[in-house]
Write a protein that holds these residues in place. Structure first.
Motif, short mmCIF file in Angstrom:
data_model
loop_
_atom_site.label_atom_id
_atom_site.label_comp_id
_atom_site.label_asym_id
_atom_site.label_seq_id
_atom_site.Cartn_x
_atom_site.Cartn_y
_atom_site.Cartn_z
N GLN A 183 -8.37 4.32 1.04
CA GLN A 183 -8.36 4.28 -0.42
C GLN A 183 -8.06 5.65 -1.06
O GLN A 183 -7.31 5.73 -2.03
CB GLN A 183 -9.70 3.75 -0.96
CG GLN A 183 -9.98 2.32 -0.57
CD GLN A 183 -8.98 1.33 -1.14
OE1 GLN A 183 -8.54 1.44 -2.28
NE2 GLN A 183 -8.61 0.35 -0.32
N TYR B 222 1.08 5.15 -0.02
CA TYR B 222 0.33 6.37 0.25
C TYR B 222 1.11 7.56 -0.29
O TYR B 222 2.34 7.60 -0.20
CB TYR B 222 0.09 6.53 1.75
CG TYR B 222 -0.93 5.55 2.27
CD1 TYR B 222 -2.28 5.73 2.03
CD2 TYR B 222 -0.54 4.43 3.01
CE1 TYR B 222 -3.23 4.83 2.49
CE2 TYR B 222 -1.48 3.52 3.48
CZ TYR B 222 -2.82 3.73 3.22
OH TYR B 222 -3.74 2.83 3.69
N HIS C 91 0.85 -1.19 0.00
CA HIS C 91 0.00 0.00 0.00
C HIS C 91 0.88 1.25 0.00
O HIS C 91 1.53 1.54 1.00
CB HIS C 91 -0.93 0.00 1.22
CG HIS C 91 -1.93 -1.09 1.18
ND1 HIS C 91 -1.75 -2.28 1.85
CD2 HIS C 91 -3.10 -1.19 0.53
CE1 HIS C 91 -2.80 -3.06 1.63
NE2 HIS C 91 -3.63 -2.43 0.82
N LEU D 296 -4.29 6.44 -1.33
CA LEU D 296 -3.40 5.53 -2.06
C LEU D 296 -2.99 6.14 -3.39
O LEU D 296 -3.76 6.88 -4.02
CB LEU D 296 -4.09 4.18 -2.29
CG LEU D 296 -4.33 3.34 -1.05
CD1 LEU D 296 -5.17 2.12 -1.39
CD2 LEU D 296 -3.01 2.92 -0.40
N PRO E 8 -7.25 -0.16 4.48
CA PRO E 8 -6.47 0.88 3.81
C PRO E 8 -7.34 2.10 3.47
O PRO E 8 -8.53 1.97 3.18
CB PRO E 8 -5.99 0.18 2.53
CG PRO E 8 -5.98 -1.27 2.89
CD PRO E 8 -7.15 -1.45 3.82
#
Length: 119
Positions: free
Chosen positions: A103, A80, A78, A106, A101
Motif C-alpha cells: 500500500q 507503483y 496496481h 502505490l 499489494p
C-alpha cells in the motif's frame, strides 16, 4: 495440428521504460539513477523462479511521469510509483509472492482514480 494448452501468467508487470532527452519538460522514468530497475526486476524474478507465471514487460509511457519511475501490476490496476531496487524487492515479495499489494508504494489516489468507463 493441435496446440498444447499454455497457462496464463498470474501477473503481468508493466515497467515504464520511457526516456526523455535532456531539457524536455516532462520527467522521465528512466534516468541515470533508475536505468537498471527493469533488469533488477527481471533478475529478482529469475532468482525466485517466477519467470513464466509472472511476465515482466518493458513499456513506454504509462502517463504518470510526475510520479516516476512507475510500474503497473495486473490484474488489479496496481500502479507503483517512485520506484527503487528496494521497493521492487518488497513488491515482488509481498505482492507477487505474498498476494498483498504494498500500500505505501502505490500511487496516491489523486493521481490514479477509478478506470474511465467506456460506456
Amino acid at each position: 495440428m493441435e496446440m498444447p494448452a499454455i497457462p496464463q501468467p498470474t501477473f503481468y508487470i508493466f515497467k515504464c521504460e520511457q526516456s526523455a532527452p535532456p531539457g524536455m519538460p516532462k520527467p522521465s522514468c528512466v534516468t541515470e539513477q533508475s536505468r537498471d530497475l527493469f533488469n533488477h526486476l527481471a533478475q529478482s524474478m529469475m532468482q525466485k523462479g517466477l519467470m513464466g507465471p509472472v511476465q515482466a514487460i518493458r513499456t513506454s509511457c504509462l502517463g504518470r511521469c510526475q510520479m516516476g519511475p512507475v510500474m503497473l501490476v495486473e490484474p488489479g490496476h496496481h500502479m507503483y510509483c517512485q520506484l527503487s531496487k528496494e521497493k521492487i524487492d518488497k513488491i515482488v515479495e509481498e505482492h507477487i509472492i505474498g498476494g498483498a499489494p504494498v500500500q505505501e508504494y502505490l500511487i496516491p489516489e489523486q493521481f490514479w482514480g477509478e478506470p474511465v468507463s467506456l460506456s
